[in-house]
Every structure is written in structure tokens, then in C-alpha cells.
Design a protein around this motif. Structure first.
Motif, PDB file in Angstrom:
ATOM      1  N   CYS A   1      45.658  32.326  44.293  1.00  0.00           N
ATOM      2  CA  CYS A   1      44.509  31.665  44.576  1.00  0.00           C
ATOM      3  C   CYS A   1      43.841  30.250  43.118  1.00  0.00           C
TER       4      CYS A   1
ATOM      5  N   LEU B   1      42.975  30.829  40.552  1.00  0.00           N
ATOM      6  CA  LEU B   1      41.691  30.904  39.825  1.00  0.00           C
ATOM      7  C   LEU B   1      41.943  30.999  38.294  1.00  0.00           C
TER       8      LEU B   1
ATOM      9  N   ARG C   1      41.643  38.127  41.185  1.00  0.00           N
ATOM     10  CA  ARG C   1      41.144  37.872  42.652  1.00  0.00           C
ATOM     11  C   ARG C   1      40.923  38.079  43.663  1.00  0.00           C
ATOM     12  N   CYS C   2      42.606  38.014  43.470  1.00  0.00           N
ATOM     13  CA  CYS C   2      43.482  38.718  44.544  1.00  0.00           C
ATOM     14  C   CYS C   2      44.574  39.241  44.581  1.00  0.00           C
TER      15      CYS C   2
END
Ligand code: ZN
Length: 208
Positions: free
Chosen positions: A15, A17, A34-35
């Protein structure tokens, strides 16, 4: 800042980030907040394991190219082929380009990858030294990993063998089993190879 892996930044592979990696203990892993993508893992003893699995893989790869790979017998006719010849047999006669591509994917790339790893890691382990061009070698072999198709070859070969076995009796030679073991150890190498950790090992020794 010179010592460990504290504070190293990386972008999440999934992702994008931007994450500052914490110091990781053996047995732990860093996960993207986040993922949930696993960014890097710390296996116990991973330097020794990668070295041992790589050497074992190379031995089995060499053995697999030295002895009979498969024997076919049909209507009283026997034919024994080596690993290299079996590629051609399984591909069809005459498909040279495809045979060369398979050869590169199942032998040449894995061999370059394994020797590259040894070139980088054996001196690190032995005396903490980084050989000339080790960074370029690491960059190169990491770029090669997606092109190693060892397991795909094994599956493809099984499918072809099922077809061939309806036309002829197929017997497995010593090299066949050696290649299976090579696949197994190569998978173990790939499982333990962690991009971030490889760079950290190298950086650590370049600066000290
Ligand atoms: Zn992520």
C-alpha cells in the motif's frame, strides 16, 4: 547513528505507506499497520540457515544434471534422458526457444541466485567482510527472484508425465529425485531470504 536496524524507513510493498521499522527480535516480524502486509521477518539463525540451504540446493542441482532423469519405455523401446534432454522431450521436439526459456527459468536463474547469495553471505558469515560489487550482486539477484520458476516447472512436469505415462512406461532416475530435493531446499532458501534483512546485514558490515 551507526549500530543496528533502528529507524530504517521502508515503504509497504502493498500500500506504499512509509514506515519506520522498529528494532526486531528473533522470531518477530514487522507488519504494515495499514494493510497488514508482512514487511520483514526475523527467523532464528537465518544467516546460517540460508547458507546451509543454499549449499545443499547447489549440490542437488549439480547431481540432478549428472544422472539419468527419466526413462521411457514403449513397445519394447527404451529411452533414458537427462534433465536437459527431458526439457526437450516434454516441450516437444523442435521447440528450441521454449526449451531454452525453461532451462533458464529452472536451472540458470536459480544457480545465479544461489551463487550470488553465497558470494554475499559466506564472507559476511566467515569474516564480516563485504566483497567487491556485493551490493550490485544483491540488487541483481533480488530482481531475479520473480523469474525463478522451480516449483512451476515441477508442476508442469507432473502434468506432462501424466500425459506421457498413458503412452509409455515412465521410470524416475536418480536425477529426478535430486531435482525434487533441489526444489525443496530452494524453497527453504527463498522462505528465509528477507530483502530488508539482507540489506541490513550488508550495511552493518560496510560501515563497521
Ligand atoms: Zn501496507
Amino acid at each position: 547513528v551507526e549500530n543496528d536496524d533502528k529507524g530504517q524507513q521502508t515503504a509497504c510493498h502493498e500500500c506504499d505507506l512509509l514506515i519506520t521499522l522498529p528494532h526486531l527480535e528473533v522470531g518477530s516480524k514487522a507488519v504494515c499497520p495499514r494493510c497488514g502486509y508482512i514487511l520483514t521477518k526475523r527467523y532464528k539463525n537465518s544467516l546460517n540457515r540460508i547458507l546451509a540451504f543454499s549449499v545443499t540446493s547447489i549440490v542437488f542441482l549439480v547431481v540432478s544434471s549428472l544422472f539419468p532423469f527419466l526413462s521411457f519405455s514403449s513397445k519394447g523401446q527404451d529411452r533414458t534422458v537427462t534433465l536437459l534432454q527431458s526439457i526437450d522431450v516434454l516441450v516437444h521436439e523442435g521447440q528450441l526457444v521454449l526449451a531454452i526459456m525453461i532451462l533458464v527459468a529452472i536451472i540458470v536463474i536459480p544457480a545465479i541466485f544461489l551463487f550470488g547469495l553465497l558470494y554475499i553471505l559466506a564472507p559476511l558469515k566467515h569474516s564480516g567482510t563485504v566483497l567487491p560489487y556485493a551490493k550490485n550482486v544483491l540488487r541483481f539477484i533480488l530482481a531475479l527472484t520473480p523469474w525463478s520458476m522451480v516449483e512451476i516447472f515441477l508442476i508442469g512436469m507432473m502434468v506432462s508425465l501424466v500425459k506421457v505415462s498413458s503412452l509409455a512406461d515412465v521410470a524416475f532416475g536418480l536425477s529426478f529425485w535430486a531435482y525434487i530435493l533441489f526444489t525443496l531446499f530452494m524453497t527453504l532458501v527463498l522462505l528465509h531470504v528477507d530483502k530488508i534483512q539482507l540489506w541490513q546485514w550488508m550495511e552493518k558490515h560496510v560501515h563497521s
